[in-house]
Design a protein around this motif. Structure first.
Motif, PDB file in Angstrom:
ATOM      1  N   GLU A 183      -6.067 -15.084  12.592  1.00 19.37           N
ATOM      2  CA  GLU A 183      -4.791 -14.407  12.423  1.00 19.37           C
ATOM      3  C   GLU A 183      -5.056 -13.027  11.833  1.00 19.37           C
ATOM      4  O   GLU A 183      -5.770 -12.890  10.841  1.00 19.37           O
ATOM      5  N   VAL A 184      -4.464 -12.005  12.477  1.00 23.89           N
ATOM      6  CA  VAL A 184      -4.659 -10.617  12.066  1.00 23.89           C
ATOM      7  C   VAL A 184      -3.302 -10.010  11.773  1.00 23.89           C
ATOM      8  O   VAL A 184      -2.408 -10.024  12.626  1.00 23.89           O
ATOM      9  N   GLU A 185      -3.155  -9.500  10.565  1.00 22.09           N
ATOM     10  CA  GLU A 185      -1.916  -8.832  10.164  1.00 22.09           C
ATOM     11  C   GLU A 185      -2.082  -7.336  10.338  1.00 22.09           C
ATOM     12  O   GLU A 185      -3.133  -6.777  10.029  1.00 22.09           O
ATOM     13  N   PHE A 186      -1.035  -6.688  10.830  1.00 13.99           N
ATOM     14  CA  PHE A 186      -0.974  -5.232  10.886  1.00 13.99           C
ATOM     15  C   PHE A 186       0.229  -4.816  10.058  1.00 13.99           C
ATOM     16  O   PHE A 186       1.318  -5.362  10.228  1.00 13.99           O
ATOM     17  N   VAL A 187       0.016  -3.882   9.137  1.00 13.48           N
ATOM     18  CA  VAL A 187       1.072  -3.488   8.208  1.00 13.48           C
ATOM     19  C   VAL A 187       1.208  -1.969   8.188  1.00 13.48           C
ATOM     20  O   VAL A 187       0.219  -1.239   8.234  1.00 13.48           O
ATOM     21  N   GLU A 188       2.447  -1.522   8.164  1.00 12.47           N
ATOM     22  CA  GLU A 188       2.767  -0.099   8.008  1.00 12.47           C
ATOM     23  C   GLU A 188       3.563   0.050   6.717  1.00 12.47           C
ATOM     24  O   GLU A 188       4.619  -0.569   6.561  1.00 12.47           O
ATOM     25  N   TYR A 189       3.050   0.852   5.807  1.00 13.60           N
ATOM     26  CA  TYR A 189       3.745   1.087   4.542  1.00 13.60           C
ATOM     27  C   TYR A 189       4.728   2.225   4.700  1.00 13.60           C
ATOM     28  O   TYR A 189       4.447   3.229   5.367  1.00 13.60           O
ATOM     29  N   LEU A 190       5.894   2.069   4.080  1.00 14.95           N
ATOM     30  CA  LEU A 190       6.965   3.041   4.186  1.00 14.95           C
ATOM     31  C   LEU A 190       7.160   3.799   2.886  1.00 14.95           C
ATOM     32  O   LEU A 190       8.160   4.498   2.720  1.00 14.95           O
ATOM     33  N   SER A 191       6.215   3.662   1.971  1.00 12.26           N
ATOM     34  CA  SER A 191       6.252   4.344   0.682  1.00 12.26           C
ATOM     35  C   SER A 191       4.816   4.639   0.256  1.00 12.26           C
ATOM     36  O   SER A 191       3.899   3.890   0.590  1.00 12.26           O
ATOM     37  N   ASP A 192       4.660   5.711  -0.488  1.00 15.12           N
ATOM     38  CA  ASP A 192       3.354   6.030  -1.070  1.00 15.12           C
ATOM     39  C   ASP A 192       3.242   5.535  -2.507  1.00 15.12           C
ATOM     40  O   ASP A 192       2.199   5.688  -3.129  1.00 15.12           O
ATOM     41  N   ILE A 193       4.304   4.955  -3.037  1.00 15.74           N
ATOM     42  CA  ILE A 193       4.334   4.490  -4.421  1.00 15.74           C
ATOM     43  C   ILE A 193       3.767   3.065  -4.457  1.00 15.74           C
ATOM     44  O   ILE A 193       4.349   2.155  -3.850  1.00 15.74           O
ATOM     45  N   PRO A 194       2.641   2.839  -5.147  1.00 13.23           N
ATOM     46  CA  PRO A 194       2.015   1.506  -5.144  1.00 13.23           C
ATOM     47  C   PRO A 194       2.952   0.374  -5.545  1.00 13.23           C
ATOM     48  O   PRO A 194       2.924  -0.696  -4.928  1.00 13.23           O
ATOM     49  N   ALA A 195       3.770   0.567  -6.550  1.00 13.70           N
ATOM     50  CA  ALA A 195       4.667  -0.510  -6.991  1.00 13.70           C
ATOM     51  C   ALA A 195       5.655  -0.887  -5.894  1.00 13.70           C
ATOM     52  O   ALA A 195       6.033  -2.057  -5.766  1.00 13.70           O
ATOM     53  N   GLU A 196       6.072   0.074  -5.092  1.00 12.04           N
ATOM     54  CA  GLU A 196       6.979  -0.216  -3.987  1.00 12.04           C
ATOM     55  C   GLU A 196       6.217  -0.865  -2.824  1.00 12.04           C
ATOM     56  O   GLU A 196       6.687  -1.827  -2.224  1.00 12.04           O
ATOM     57  N   ARG A 197       5.044  -0.358  -2.525  1.00 14.11           N
ATOM     58  CA  ARG A 197       4.243  -0.900  -1.419  1.00 14.11           C
ATOM     59  C   ARG A 197       3.906  -2.364  -1.653  1.00 14.11           C
ATOM     60  O   ARG A 197       3.851  -3.154  -0.716  1.00 14.11           O
ATOM     61  N   ASN A 198       3.676  -2.737  -2.889  1.00 12.15           N
ATOM     62  CA  ASN A 198       3.258  -4.098  -3.240  1.00 12.15           C
ATOM     63  C   ASN A 198       4.417  -5.016  -3.593  1.00 12.15           C
ATOM     64  O   ASN A 198       4.205  -6.174  -3.935  1.00 12.15           O
ATOM     65  N   LEU A 199       5.625  -4.504  -3.530  1.00  9.04           N
ATOM     66  CA  LEU A 199       6.813  -5.281  -3.882  1.00  9.04           C
ATOM     67  C   LEU A 199       7.068  -6.386  -2.859  1.00  9.04           C
ATOM     68  O   LEU A 199       6.988  -6.176  -1.659  1.00  9.04           O
ATOM     69  N   ASN A 200       7.366  -7.559  -3.364  1.00 13.12           N
ATOM     70  CA  ASN A 200       7.837  -8.670  -2.541  1.00 13.12           C
ATOM     71  C   ASN A 200       9.263  -8.964  -2.953  1.00 13.12           C
ATOM     72  O   ASN A 200       9.603  -8.908  -4.131  1.00 13.12           O
ATOM     73  N   ARG A 201      10.096  -9.320  -1.980  1.00 17.37           N
ATOM     74  CA  ARG A 201      11.513  -9.556  -2.259  1.00 17.37           C
ATOM     75  C   ARG A 201      11.751 -10.550  -3.379  1.00 17.37           C
ATOM     76  O   ARG A 201      12.693 -10.431  -4.126  1.00 17.37           O
ATOM     77  N   ASP A 202      10.911 -11.560  -3.458  1.00 15.17           N
ATOM     78  CA  ASP A 202      11.143 -12.612  -4.453  1.00 15.17           C
ATOM     79  C   ASP A 202      10.518 -12.284  -5.806  1.00 15.17           C
ATOM     80  O   ASP A 202      10.542 -13.099  -6.713  1.00 15.17           O
TER      81      ASP A 202
END
Length: 146
Positions: free
Chosen positions: A120-139
């Motif tokens: 399984e290969v994940e491809f991710v596009e980040y929509l922020s340059d702020i690390p805390a936002e990039r690493n945020l999970n909804r829960d």
């Protein structure tokens, strides 16, 4: 420090190269050769760019671990892209469908594919340059890092 390569044992080298060439059109075969792995002949290929590559060996047998199961082993690995829609389109164009969509997150979008060897290969596009936002999970709450 960075991850230089991942070594994957596969059964069908051509199918793997087809998948990864679509995902990474700028990658190329950096090196290749033949050898033996504990008594079994194998062909190996290093496919990537000047910084990162996949080491593929074609002496694989049997099936990869069941992704929906609980067996120990590789769950998935991920690549960051600047244009997720383009990666999805290139993979779709060579016959690969999204295996599962990623979570709905405000600062990134992602999808999962299963390559021909069953990884399984994940491809991710980040929509922020702020690390805390990039690493945020909804829960999980947004943590203010000082």
């Amino acid at each position: 420090m960075y991850l230089e390569h991942v070594n994957l044992v596969v059964a069908d080298m051509d199918a793997m190269l087809n998948f990864y060439r679509a995902a990474f059109p700028h990658w190329h075969i950096r090196d290749e050769g033949h050898g033996e792995w504990y008594g079994k002949p194998r062909k190996w290929v290093h496919f990537g760019d000047d910084r990162h590559y996949l080491a593929l060996s074609d002496h694989g047998e049997g099936q990869n671990r069941a992704l929906e199961g609980h067996s120990v082993g590789l769950a998935h690995f991920a690549y960051v892209t600047d244009n997720l829609d383009a990666v999805v389109a290139r993979l779709n164009n060579v016959g690969f469908a999204v295996a599962k969509p990623g979570a709905t997150e405000p600062f990134r979008k992602n999808v999962y594919f299963v390559d021909p060897a069953g990884f399984e290969v994940e491809f991710v596009e980040y929509l922020s340059d702020i690390p805390a936002e990039r690493n945020l999970n909804r829960d999980a709450p947004l943590i203010d890092h000082l």
